[in-house]
Enzyme design. Structure first.
Site, PDB file in Angstrom:
ATOM      1  N   ARG A  95       7.361   6.541   1.286  1.00  0.00           N
ATOM      2  CA  ARG A  95       6.164   6.176   2.035  1.00  0.00           C
ATOM      3  C   ARG A  95       5.605   4.874   1.478  1.00  0.00           C
ATOM      4  O   ARG A  95       5.566   4.667   0.260  1.00  0.00           O
ATOM      5  CB  ARG A  95       5.123   7.297   1.918  1.00  0.00           C
ATOM      6  CG  ARG A  95       3.743   6.873   2.341  1.00  0.00           C
ATOM      7  CD  ARG A  95       2.773   8.013   2.543  1.00  0.00           C
ATOM      8  NE  ARG A  95       1.397   7.607   2.276  1.00  0.00           N
ATOM      9  CZ  ARG A  95       0.698   6.760   3.027  1.00  0.00           C
ATOM     10  NH1 ARG A  95       1.227   6.204   4.087  1.00  0.00           N
ATOM     11  NH2 ARG A  95      -0.537   6.447   2.692  1.00  0.00           N
TER      12      ARG A  95
ATOM     13  N   MET B 256      -3.921   9.621   2.470  1.00  0.00           N
ATOM     14  CA  MET B 256      -4.039  10.791   3.336  1.00  0.00           C
ATOM     15  C   MET B 256      -2.721  11.473   3.719  1.00  0.00           C
ATOM     16  O   MET B 256      -2.696  12.275   4.646  1.00  0.00           O
ATOM     17  CB  MET B 256      -4.805  10.406   4.618  1.00  0.00           C
ATOM     18  CG  MET B 256      -6.179   9.827   4.322  1.00  0.00           C
ATOM     19  SD  MET B 256      -7.174   9.488   5.781  1.00  0.00           S
ATOM     20  CE  MET B 256      -7.599  11.138   6.292  1.00  0.00           C
TER      21      MET B 256
ATOM     22  N   ASP C  68      -8.912  -1.070  -0.679  1.00  0.00           N
ATOM     23  CA  ASP C  68     -10.369  -1.038  -0.837  1.00  0.00           C
ATOM     24  C   ASP C  68     -10.723  -0.250  -2.089  1.00  0.00           C
ATOM     25  O   ASP C  68      -9.874   0.435  -2.655  1.00  0.00           O
ATOM     26  CB  ASP C  68     -11.025  -0.409   0.405  1.00  0.00           C
ATOM     27  CG  ASP C  68     -10.486   0.985   0.691  1.00  0.00           C
ATOM     28  OD1 ASP C  68      -9.435   1.085   1.355  1.00  0.00           O
ATOM     29  OD2 ASP C  68     -11.080   1.956   0.221  1.00  0.00           O
TER      30      ASP C  68
END
Ligand code: HPA
Length: 234
Positions: free
Chosen positions: A87, A180, A204
């Site tokens: 990922r 997530m 962020d």
């Protein structure tokens, strides 16, 4: 074809990169792979297979959140025989020493998701990276001087939390960043006996509320993609 992926048997490589955003998958395929072929467009979740340094690699979007990546990871492992899934995503930093644009390697993923709680009947499973992929990626990033940060991260079910300080407990217990999807990818890789790794760039900070610009995100993302592609073929 599986329920959510239109590929025919053999069209997906054993090694796959998994960005959340399907347009990232298209960008990677068109800019980093030779002879990319699009194998699925179901629900606009684009997937491509091409060659990287002469080796077959696929790249496919997963959508956002655990339920979405769960569907694609299930079908990729179960129906298409994917062996290595990496990922590549963005994350919010919850530690001062994890800065904007940093590359984070998720050693393990804590989660507030109900998915594993349901799956394991309330017992607590520890979703963990493939050590081989993790070591390979870490060494590649180190060699390039990119100061990778490896540690536990958090896969949350909520981007907009009711309690704005919720992340502080995870930070207190050593977690580096919030995203997530990772916990489900690691869990399913373990279930199917495959290897998985989650690479993240910090977009962020939940501490300072800074955000990266689109240009900064692109540069950091390119570095992460290089680590992911090199890891996928090694
Ligand atoms: N929370 C969850 N996922 C994220 C964040 C965040 O702050 N930033 C990037 N992905």
């Amino acid at each position: 074809m599986s329920i959510h992926i239109a590929a025919k048997p053999g069209e997906i490589a054993e090694a796959i990169l998994l960005p959340g955003d399907p347009l990232r998958a298209k960008f990677i395929a068109e800019n980093f792979l030779e002879k990319p072929v699009c194998y699925t467009q179901v629900r606009n979740i684009l997937g491509y297979t091409g060659l990287y340094k002469g080796r077959r690699v696929s790249v496919q979007g997963t959508g956002m959140g655990i339920p979405s990546i769960s569907i694609y990871a299930h079908e990729l492992f179960r129906d298409y025989g994917v062996q290595r899934a990496i990922r590549i995503g963005t994350a919010g930093s919850i530690r001062e020493n994890v800065r904007l644009r940093d590359l984070v390697l998720a050693v393990s993923a804590c989660t507030d998701s109900g998915v594993n709680s349901i799956r394991f009947g309330g017992k607590s499973y520890a979703p963990t990276a493939s050590f081989t992929l993790l070591k390979t990626a870490y060494d590649i990033a180190l060699t390039r001087g990119w100061d990778p940060k490896a540690g536990p991260i958090v896969s949350s079910d909520t981007f907009y939390t009711e309690d704005p300080d919720e992340w502080k407990l995870w930070a207190k217990f050593g977690c580096l960043a919030l995203e997530m999807e990772c916990a489900e990818l690691y869990t399913l890789a373990a279930k199917y006996g495959r290897e998985a790794l989650c690479l993240l760039t910090i977009s962020d900070s939940l501490i300072t509320h800074e955000q990266t610009s689109a240009e900064e995100r692109q540069t950091a993302f390119t570095r992460m993609m290089e680590v992911a592609l090199e890891t996928a073929i090694s």
